[in-house]
Write a protein that holds these residues in place. Structure first.
Motif, mmCIF file in Angstrom:
data_model
loop_
_atom_site.group_PDB
_atom_site.id
_atom_site.type_symbol
_atom_site.label_atom_id
_atom_site.label_comp_id
_atom_site.label_asym_id
_atom_site.label_seq_id
_atom_site.Cartn_x
_atom_site.Cartn_y
_atom_site.Cartn_z
ATOM 1 N N ALA A 22 0.850 -1.199 0.000
ATOM 2 C CA ALA A 22 0.000 0.000 0.000
ATOM 3 C C ALA A 22 0.880 1.241 0.000
ATOM 4 O O ALA A 22 2.013 1.211 0.483
ATOM 5 N N VAL A 23 0.351 2.312 -0.574
ATOM 6 C CA VAL A 23 1.053 3.595 -0.589
ATOM 7 C C VAL A 23 0.052 4.668 -0.181
ATOM 8 O O VAL A 23 -1.080 4.697 -0.670
ATOM 9 N N GLU A 24 0.487 5.529 0.746
ATOM 10 C CA GLU A 24 -0.354 6.669 1.148
ATOM 11 C C GLU A 24 0.545 7.889 1.236
ATOM 12 O O GLU A 24 1.345 7.998 2.153
ATOM 13 N N GLY A 25 0.424 8.812 0.272
ATOM 14 C CA GLY A 25 1.310 9.976 0.255
ATOM 15 C C GLY A 25 2.750 9.524 0.115
ATOM 16 O O GLY A 25 3.090 8.811 -0.828
ATOM 17 N N THR A 48 17.351 2.638 4.335
ATOM 18 C CA THR A 48 16.921 2.935 2.963
ATOM 19 C C THR A 48 15.988 1.850 2.433
ATOM 20 O O THR A 48 15.997 0.716 2.901
ATOM 21 N N ILE A 49 15.192 2.256 1.467
ATOM 22 C CA ILE A 49 14.409 1.305 0.678
ATOM 23 C C ILE A 49 14.794 1.521 -0.777
ATOM 24 O O ILE A 49 14.809 2.663 -1.259
ATOM 25 N N SER A 50 15.185 0.434 -1.446
ATOM 26 C CA SER A 50 15.587 0.578 -2.855
ATOM 27 C C SER A 50 14.784 -0.383 -3.717
ATOM 28 O O SER A 50 14.230 -1.375 -3.225
ATOM 29 N N ASN A 56 16.684 2.917 -7.938
ATOM 30 C CA ASN A 56 15.915 3.886 -7.162
ATOM 31 C C ASN A 56 16.136 3.617 -5.683
ATOM 32 O O ASN A 56 16.140 2.459 -5.269
ATOM 33 N N GLU A 57 16.315 4.683 -4.962
ATOM 34 C CA GLU A 57 16.514 4.502 -3.530
ATOM 35 C C GLU A 57 16.006 5.710 -2.756
ATOM 36 O O GLU A 57 16.185 6.846 -3.180
ATOM 37 N N GLY A 58 15.336 5.445 -1.641
ATOM 38 C CA GLY A 58 14.875 6.531 -0.779
ATOM 39 C C GLY A 58 15.300 6.273 0.652
ATOM 40 O O GLY A 58 15.498 5.121 1.053
ATOM 41 N N PRO A 79 7.655 3.914 -4.469
ATOM 42 C CA PRO A 79 7.382 2.948 -5.538
ATOM 43 C C PRO A 79 5.913 2.520 -5.496
ATOM 44 O O PRO A 79 5.318 2.515 -4.424
ATOM 45 N N PRO A 80 5.340 2.164 -6.627
ATOM 46 C CA PRO A 80 3.930 1.779 -6.636
ATOM 47 C C PRO A 80 3.679 0.416 -5.993
ATOM 48 O O PRO A 80 4.599 -0.383 -5.834
ATOM 49 N N VAL A 81 2.415 0.194 -5.656
ATOM 50 C CA VAL A 81 1.992 -1.085 -5.078
ATOM 51 C C VAL A 81 2.421 -2.230 -5.990
ATOM 52 O O VAL A 81 2.292 -2.140 -7.216
ATOM 53 N N GLY A 82 2.948 -3.283 -5.387
ATOM 54 C CA GLY A 82 3.378 -4.448 -6.160
ATOM 55 C C GLY A 82 4.871 -4.478 -6.422
ATOM 56 O O GLY A 82 5.415 -5.523 -6.782
ATOM 57 N N THR A 83 5.550 -3.335 -6.240
ATOM 58 C CA THR A 83 6.994 -3.288 -6.494
ATOM 59 C C THR A 83 7.748 -4.133 -5.473
ATOM 60 O O THR A 83 7.426 -4.111 -4.286
ATOM 61 N N GLU A 84 8.741 -4.855 -5.950
ATOM 62 C CA GLU A 84 9.613 -5.573 -5.024
ATOM 63 C C GLU A 84 10.734 -4.634 -4.595
ATOM 64 O O GLU A 84 11.375 -4.004 -5.441
ATOM 65 N N VAL A 85 10.937 -4.513 -3.301
ATOM 66 C CA VAL A 85 11.943 -3.578 -2.778
ATOM 67 C C VAL A 85 12.914 -4.307 -1.855
ATOM 68 O O VAL A 85 12.668 -5.424 -1.426
#
Ligand code: ZN
Length: 239
Positions: A22-25, A48-50, A56-58, A79-85
């Protein structure tokens, strides 16, 4: 929706792959995480999450656990829902927190064993930790004695066991009752127990080391009067 709390299963795990559920903001919920979200006096992790093979990394700049989901606040477009991180925590920081958290439990155990005194609160910081308890006399000699005893406990290398107990079972254990286990929200059916075998038993959601020796030396750096009988001790770890 539920996040698998890998930090509860293995506090030494510093990285994991997970899926965005899920993503919220700027917040991302994952199906599993190594990030401790904070609580019980222990500070939240950072790291970090990449994704996309780390193209991509945040930075994870905040964490929130709402119900059974851990939300990671990123400093970039999530990253959008479903992305593997891949989630990676700052291990130096976490390991220091683990050592400090265990150090506080050692202190709790010693203060209770030696003086029958109950701890009323505690907080951990990156470089120190403090603990409050009710004791009318906290002389210089007593402080030196406590410091000696906690360091003896470190050297004795007690193992630390983590397990869960059904609520009804936990409520029959005197050591847990004294740590105000009755304050646990009624909806909690399983109680996570952190036991320094032979020294301390607490209901606790934090991350700990496996053996007290890993804590290293503990120094009492400050004492403070917080009201008539409330005392505060500040400790620092020595490597
Ligand atoms: Zn604790």
């Amino acid at each position: 929706m539920k996040t698998k709390l890998l930090y509860h299963q293995n506090s030494y795990m510093f990285e994991c792959t997970a899926k965005v559920v899920a993503v919220e903001g700027d917040e991302v919920a994952l199906d599993a995480t190594v990030f401790f979200p904070g609580g019980g006096g222990q500070m939240p992790d950072h790291g970090t999450i990449s994704w996309h093979n780390r193209q991509n990394e945040g930075n994870v700049i905040a964490l929130n656990k709402r119900d059974d989901v851990v939300w990671h606040t990123l400093d970039c477009l999530p990253p959008p829902v479903g992305t593997e991180v891949v989630g990676t925590i700052d291990w130096d920081f976490r390991y220091h927190m683990m050592r400090t958290h265990t150090a506080l439990h050692i202190l709790c155990g010693i203060i209770f064993r030696e003086f029958g005194v109950q701890v009323t609160g505690g907080q951990m910081y990156p470089d120190r930790a403090r603990m409050d308890f009710a004791m009318d006399d906290l002389s210089k000699e007593r402080i030196a004695y406590i410091e000696e005893k906690i360091n003896e406990a470190v050297k004795a290398d007690y193992p630390i066991r983590i397990y869960t107990l059904p609520r009804e079972k936990a409520f029959t254990i005197p050591d847990l009752i004294r740590t105000k286990i009755n304050l646990l929200p009624p909806e909690i059916e399983e109680v996570r127990i952190v036991e320094i075998v032979g020294l301390d038993l607490q209901a606790d959601g934090g991350t700990h080391v496996h053996h007290t020796k890993e804590v290293g030396g503990i120094k009492i750096t400050k004492t403070e009067n917080k009201g008539k009988i409330n005392k505060r001790l500040e400790i620092r770890l020595e490597d």
